[in-house]
Motif scaffolding. Sequence first.
Motif, PDB file in Angstrom:
ATOM      1  N   UNK A 543       0.868  -0.994   0.047  1.00 14.89           N
ATOM      2  CA  UNK A 543      -0.082  -0.119  -0.115  1.00 14.89           C
ATOM      3  C   UNK A 543       0.731   1.110   0.212  1.00 14.89           C
ATOM      4  N   UNK A 544       1.944   1.088   0.884  1.00 16.78           N
ATOM      5  CA  UNK A 544       2.736   2.357   0.607  1.00 16.78           C
ATOM      6  C   UNK A 544       4.165   1.804   0.853  1.00 16.78           C
ATOM      7  N   UNK A 545       5.179   2.619   0.515  1.00 20.55           N
ATOM      8  CA  UNK A 545       6.585   2.313   0.534  1.00 20.55           C
ATOM      9  C   UNK A 545       7.464   3.408   1.388  1.00 20.55           C
ATOM     10  N   UNK A 546       8.644   2.815   1.752  1.00 20.25           N
ATOM     11  CA  UNK A 546       9.800   3.852   2.349  1.00 20.25           C
ATOM     12  C   UNK A 546      10.967   3.391   1.601  1.00 20.25           C
ATOM     13  N   UNK A 547      11.786   4.203   0.746  1.00 24.97           N
ATOM     14  CA  UNK A 547      12.996   4.069   0.386  1.00 24.97           C
ATOM     15  C   UNK A 547      14.178   4.485   1.595  1.00 24.97           C
ATOM     16  N   UNK A 548      14.931   3.571   1.893  1.00 23.46           N
ATOM     17  CA  UNK A 548      16.085   4.022   2.816  1.00 23.46           C
ATOM     18  C   UNK A 548      17.504   3.732   2.001  1.00 23.46           C
ATOM     19  N   UNK A 556       8.875   8.408   0.419  1.00 24.69           N
ATOM     20  CA  UNK A 556       7.825   7.834   1.318  1.00 24.69           C
ATOM     21  C   UNK A 556       6.578   8.017   0.635  1.00 24.69           C
ATOM     22  N   UNK A 557       5.693   7.103   0.132  1.00 24.72           N
ATOM     23  CA  UNK A 557       4.467   7.160  -0.506  1.00 24.72           C
ATOM     24  C   UNK A 557       4.007   5.956  -0.975  1.00 24.72           C
ATOM     25  N   UNK A 558       2.726   5.905  -1.810  1.00 27.10           N
ATOM     26  CA  UNK A 558       2.344   4.655  -2.415  1.00 27.10           C
ATOM     27  C   UNK A 558       3.390   4.298  -3.489  1.00 27.10           C
ATOM     28  N   UNK A 559       3.324   3.311  -4.118  1.00 25.69           N
ATOM     29  CA  UNK A 559       4.187   2.838  -5.371  1.00 25.69           C
ATOM     30  C   UNK A 559       3.845   3.931  -6.428  1.00 25.69           C
ATOM     31  N   UNK A 560       2.621   4.175  -6.760  1.00 29.05           N
ATOM     32  CA  UNK A 560       2.150   5.174  -7.870  1.00 29.05           C
ATOM     33  C   UNK A 560       2.889   6.671  -7.390  1.00 29.05           C
ATOM     34  N   UNK A 561       2.682   6.928  -6.051  1.00 28.48           N
ATOM     35  CA  UNK A 561       3.360   8.458  -5.854  1.00 28.48           C
ATOM     36  C   UNK A 561       4.961   8.368  -6.116  1.00 28.48           C
TER      37      UNK A 561
END
Length: 597
Positions: A543-548, A556-561
Amino acid sequence: MAEDKGRPGPALRIRNLVRTFRTPRGILRALDDVSFEVAPGTITGIIGPDGAGKTTLMRILAGIMEPDSGTMEILGRDPRTEMAAILDNLGYMPQKFGLYEDLTVRENMDLHADLHGVPLERRAALYAPLLRMTALSPFIGRLSGKLSGGMKQKLGTACSLVHAPALLLLDEPTVGVDPVSRRELWEILRTEVGKSSTTLLVSTAYMDEAEKFDRVVILYNGKILGEGPPQDFVSEATGHVFLLSLPDTPPRRLEPEIALLPGVADCSGSELGVRTVTLSASPPSLPPTLPARIDPTPPVFEDAFMLRLARKTTGTGGEGASPSPKKELSWGTGQGIGKGGEPAIEIRELTRTFGNFVAVNRLTFSVGRGEIFGLLGANGAGKTTTFRMLAGLLLPSSGTLRIDSRDVTGGNVAALRGRLGYMSQKFSLYAQLTVLQNLIFFSSAYGMGGKRQRDRVEELLEFFDLTPFKNESSGLLPLGFRQRLALAASIMHEPSILLLDEPTSGVDPVARREFWRVISQISLRGVSVLVTTHFMGEATACDRLAIMAQGRLVALGSPREITESAKTPQNLQPTLEEAFILHLEKSGTLEAAGAQK
């Protein structure tokens, strides 16, 4: 060291190769009448689901095991009588990179040079370009056990190339490493092939890598399902691939309905909708209750692979594939993704240091009830350290960590451990115990006993299609089955929060899809899921992702965002992998990512 680069003709010729193993379920034909050739100076991929026979084939070619029958020519020689000469011109990297973790980078390279008789006076000239290509020069004195997964991968490749082999065998070299490291490895290999005309034979479970090969051989249940240039397979799928979308409906909620439609060979969620492959070259027929938009889309190799597999196995699952859920789960709120209220996990300014090294740097995000939240990052980004703090295995150096509305920053996670399920990268199973014994052990560890324990174990054996294997040692199971067992063990106690640390590393696309359908069903029962992954395709199921990167949050956001934020005038429709790499580049951490563990 022998200088012979092979005689004219194919670099590898295999005819009618057979290899069997005795198992508790009878005789397994790991390789069943396998025949193909590999042209010199090319890259050939061995592709197939878990249990297809890829590793068995690699071990036979490397001289580690013998076939039951069949013939081989390796670099124009017969391994039955000339194996010593072949080994002088052959390089081999097994799945675990073949490194000694208590030796330094230089010592590992020296060991491989010693094994292949590389003269001392030639080593400096041979090492220099390899260290430069792999960016290992600054770490030559570091213990290999202290390197990240991506750096170990590159060191394993360098070690296999120290004697300039004519034929290089790589057994799933990119398992468990991030997209950045995978991209770097392929640049190294392409350079090596172009420079020295080395022939590469590479096994992989990553379908997107197939398009990097000159030729592919698809294995399924020990048999060849097809071979040829990858583009030939892709062309077969033209007209069979469609993108289905429904406004205000997440792809992971739409996917289970599409999977049940007649004529659907495969479907998987993406940031734009559900990518659907049909058995016939026509769109799926939708019922009135599913008014989804259907858009034709160009095929990729994975579509072609799944189409070929579906045509071969219609109505059956491949060995190692996880099962589709057959019934509703018996725990959870059943309320799906929560709206409002306290989040299941809340992290504020979370920091973890090891001496002077900052592994996690002021990390802030939250995970809602019933949400699937993905944590992405290059190797060494701090994902696993974050997971270990959430699981109570590490204490934060500073910041706040709240689980189910309770502050556990001070280390009192034990009080909430019964609400947490944790599936680690290594699956945390006891290899000597049977499937049944593992489930009984884990249920006992959570205080279960009597009828409740027996019923729960039986339920999970049935749910994950493990009943036929319940008396087999878990260490002897194919990877896909071990994955099922590990997930069953992690949800034995009916947790409200599930932590999955790279759960599908090395698992084939069939097992990955079914695994994610199970995870989606779990989340729709109100269970919150936090997952780390290196597969950008499955990250779209979140539903949402955070990239570190280097311990910090960079997106930070949804895959589409996240993909929308990566648009440029030159690339108006970036993939999630392209967006991932772009965010690392913008953060200034791309070069350093993966250099530290």
